[in-house]
Structures are given as C-alpha cells and as structure tokens.
Design an enzyme around this catalytic site. Structure first.
Site, PDB file in Angstrom:
ATOM      1  N   ASP A   1      -4.665   1.301   1.176  1.00 10.73           N
ATOM      2  CA  ASP A   1      -3.694   1.001   2.235  1.00 10.73           C
ATOM      3  C   ASP A   1      -2.663   2.109   2.429  1.00 10.73           C
ATOM      4  O   ASP A   1      -2.413   2.917   1.554  1.00 10.73           O
ATOM      5  CB  ASP A   1      -2.981  -0.337   1.957  1.00 10.73           C
ATOM      6  CG  ASP A   1      -2.315  -0.393   0.594  1.00 10.73           C
ATOM      7  OD1 ASP A   1      -2.843   0.216  -0.367  1.00 10.73           O
ATOM      8  OD2 ASP A   1      -1.259  -1.045   0.466  1.00 10.73           O
TER       9      ASP A   1
ATOM     10  N   GLU B   1      -2.216  -2.431  -1.891  1.00 12.01           N
ATOM     11  CA  GLU B   1      -1.430  -2.140  -3.105  1.00 12.01           C
ATOM     12  C   GLU B   1       0.059  -2.187  -2.827  1.00 12.01           C
ATOM     13  O   GLU B   1       0.846  -2.512  -3.699  1.00 12.01           O
ATOM     14  CB  GLU B   1      -1.806  -0.766  -3.675  1.00 12.01           C
ATOM     15  CG  GLU B   1      -1.299  -0.509  -5.093  1.00 12.01           C
ATOM     16  CD  GLU B   1       0.196  -0.250  -5.189  1.00 12.01           C
ATOM     17  OE1 GLU B   1       0.825  -0.742  -6.141  1.00 12.01           O
ATOM     18  OE2 GLU B   1       0.755   0.437  -4.311  1.00 12.01           O
TER      19      GLU B   1
HETATM   20 ZN   LIG Z   1       3.234   3.526  -2.858  1.00 13.45          ZN
HETATM   21 ZN   LIG Z   2       0.548   4.224  -4.444  1.00 17.76          ZN
END
Ligand SMILES: [Zn+2]
Ligand SMILES: [Zn+2]
Length: 396
Positions: free
Chosen positions: A82, A140
């Site tokens: 991401d 994440e």
């Molecule tokens: Zn980050």
């Molecule tokens: Zn990262």
C-alpha cells in the site's frame, strides 16, 4: 554454490526489479484499495510460472515455491503493497500518476523486491529443500493492519511457516548495506482520544463553571506520570499529545476539550497495564476537579520482536552474502509496523534495506513528499531476500 547463483540472478534481474518498482511507484494505491497492484503482482507471478496463488484479505496474495522435499520446512517472505495519502514532490520519470497518493514508505520497493526474489527462487527450486511461502499483503499503513487480516484469512496456515522474514527500506542507511536487530525492535502504537467535559460559560465567572481547559491541562501533565513513574526504566515507553482542541475564545470557556495522542512501548504486559493506569489517572483527576471524561484507547499494532535465533542466523547469512562490513546493527525504533502481528504468531525477522544515496540527494525520510530510494539497492532487496529464505531452509 547456491549463494553465488542467487547473486548472479539478482544481478541479471536487477533492471526488471527496478522496472517493476517504477511501475508500482507511478501507480500507487491507498491501503485496502490495492486492486490494480494485486492484479499486477498476480500477473508477474504467473509470468514467472507461479500459478497457485491464493487470494487473502481481499487484495493480498499468498503463493508457494516448492523445492525438493517440500514438506520439510516452510519459510515465509513478506512484502506490503500500500501507498500513502501524500502528494509526491519528486520530479522523476516514475512520479505518481494517482493524484494525492504516493509510495512514500517504499512498499513499491518491497513488492518489487519480493517479485524479484520469487523469480530467483523459482529458477533455483531444484537446488533447495522445503517450501517458500510468498506473502503480499495490503494495508500496512492503516489500523488494524493488513497483516492482521492476512492472518485471520489463513496466510500462516496450510502450510504453516516455521518463520517469516520481511524487509523495509531505510533512508538512513546507505544503499549497499542492510541492518538487523535481535529481540525487541519496534513499538506497539495506540491512539488516545480524550474528551474532557465541564461546564462552559463566561470567562469572567469561573466560580459558576467547571473549566475543562484547566482540567485538560492538568491531564496532559498528569498522564506523563505513566511514562516517568509507572513505567519500568528498562522498557522504552513514549506518550505524546499532538492535538488539543478547546473551541472557546479569550472570554469564553468551552464545554469540552478534546485531546489526541499516541502511546508506544515494547512490552505487551506493560502496554495493558499502562492503558489501565492512564484511564485511572484520568478518572481520578476529573473526579477531583468536578468534570467528566471520555477516554478511548484505540489499540494499534503490537510491538515487534525479532526472534533472536532466526535473526542471528539471518544476520550471519547476510554477512556471508554482502560482507561483514555491509551489515549494521539497528537501534530500537519507536515507530510501529504491522509485521509485528506475524512475529507474535511465529518466529519473525524484520530487517532494513539501506536505500540512501547522499551524492544523489536521496536522503528524505519515509512518509515525506520527497522520499525516494537509490534503486541500486533493489539488487540486494531481491537477492538477499531469496538467499535468506534458502539459507534458513538449509538450517532445517
Ligand atoms: Zn509507512
Ligand atoms: Zn512502511
């Protein structure tokens, strides 16, 4: 030797890894919306000849590379995919084409590196024993973390890996080097949302009011006791408040004050105790001062512990691959990372890939609009990951 074979393949595939990273960099997607990224990863894996992909957590994948004797041992390699809501300021040919979205944490590099490692491992799969599980995860950057969804969706089952290895770019380490740390490494991170309620009114008549501004001021100071007095000096802890909102005026005391902050530490027992302590300090304080409080603690990622044995073996393997002088020790870092979820489940090793190049001005920190990487580092990003997995399987 397999190590030398992997090195030469990493060199041969370097340009392809860079091209993949550039494609991903120019097409970034926000957390949990990695639809095109997931398609791209799948098409690249299928191109390599890896076809048993399993969709996890909506936009994530797992896939297996089976060596000889595939039941023997399983090691997982993880990449996150991401990007962040940042407007890219770099004028580069691979600049973000999605306005307001940028790969400013290097997850493009992680994904491209793991694709490179997969290509290498697929090519040498008759030269190692065991199975390598590839994990490409979403989200994440945003709680509760794509890793938690991947685990819920069975990413660590069928087959269950004995250990998991992840890498993250590090703009403070020169390209060519990597960093490892055994044991506690990154912090848990919890968000604090406090609303202090009182009774507002004219600033000239405090005796008729319950002043939430004064209560909130005391609270900010009092809560620091959690770090300065209640925490063991042996466990790093940090409590920071970055937002205080009292919408009164010079002569208006508001009804309520909102405070937001973060609490980070490196021990799950202490983390739970600290939460209780903060709530009780806040409650006692408002009771004494006649107000009320809503105190919400939104739990973020757990702390990240690198399994000492796995990390020691990986460090030794990295030194063999890169030379002793190119493997540095890392300090504790109070940022959080959702790789921690895996490391709470199985042995984990999360290491840093140096991506700094001062001569080219590539020095910006992650999460900034000028973040970039020295792409030469991707040869290590792909090759070392492949080698660490194979070296760990050889230890079975
Ligand atoms: Zn980050
Ligand atoms: Zn990262």
């Amino acid at each position: 030797m397999l190590k030398d074979k992997i090195k030469s393949l990493a060199k041969a595939y370097k340009e392809e890894v860079i091209a993949n990273r550039r494609h991903l960099h120019s097409h970034p997607e926000l957390s949990y919306q990695e639809f095109e990224t997931a398609k791209y990863v799948a098409s690249k894996l299928e191109e390599i000849g890896i076809t048993d992909l399993e969709k996890k957590a909506n936009t994530g994948w797992t896939a297996l590379i089976k060596g000889k004797n595939p039941e023997k041992k399983v090691i997982a390699l993880r990449a996150d995919m991401d990007a962040l809501p940042i407007i890219e300021a770099n004028e580069v040919p691979y600049k973000s084409q999605n306005p307001g979205v940028m790969h400013a944490c290097g997850h493009d590099a992680h994904t491209a590196s793991l694709l490179g490692a997969a290509k290498i491992l697929h090519e040498v799969k008759d030269q190692f024993e065991g199975t390598i599980k590839l994990i490409f995860q979403p989200g994440e950057e945003v709680a509760p973390g794509g890793a938690s969804y991947m685990i819920k969706d069975g990413a660590l089952e069928n087959p269950r890996p004995a250990g998991i290895i992840g890498q993250h770019v590090m703009p403070f380490i020169p390209a060519g080097k990597v960093g490892f740390r055994q044991g506690i490494y990154m912090a848990s991170a919890d968000e604090l949302y406090i609303t202090v309620k009182g009774k507002g009114g004219h600033g000239a008549m405090p005796e008729t009011l319950i002043d939430p501004v004064l209560i909130a001021s005391h609270m900010i100071v009092a809560l620091q006791q959690v770090v300065s007095r209640a925490a063991s000096p042996k466990i790093p802890s940090v409590l920071s408040f970055g937002k205080v909102e009292a919408l009164g005026a010079t002569n208006v005391i508001p009804n309520e004050v909102k405070i937001q902050g973060t609490f980070r530490t490196l021990n799950e027992d202490w983390r739970a105790k600290a939460h209780e302590k903060m709530l009780s300090i806040a409650k006692g304080l408002v009771e004494g001062m006649g107000g009320e409080v809503d105190f919400e603690i939104r739990k973020g990622y757990p702390f990240l512990e690198n399994d000492p044995e796995l990390t020691a073996r990986a460090t030794t393997a990295a030194k063999a691959y890169l030379g002793e002088e190119n493997v540095v020790d890392l300090d504790i870092w109070m940022a959080a990372e959702d790789f921690a979820y895996y490391s709470q489940e199985i042995d984990g090793c999360f290491y840093r890939l140096g991506t700094r190049n001062e001569a080219k001005g590539i020095v910006s920190g992650v999460h900034t609009p000028t973040f970039d990487i020295e792409e030469d580092a991707l040869e290590i990003g792909a090759g070392l990951m492949a080698w660490l997995a194979v070296a760990e399987l050889e230890k079975a």
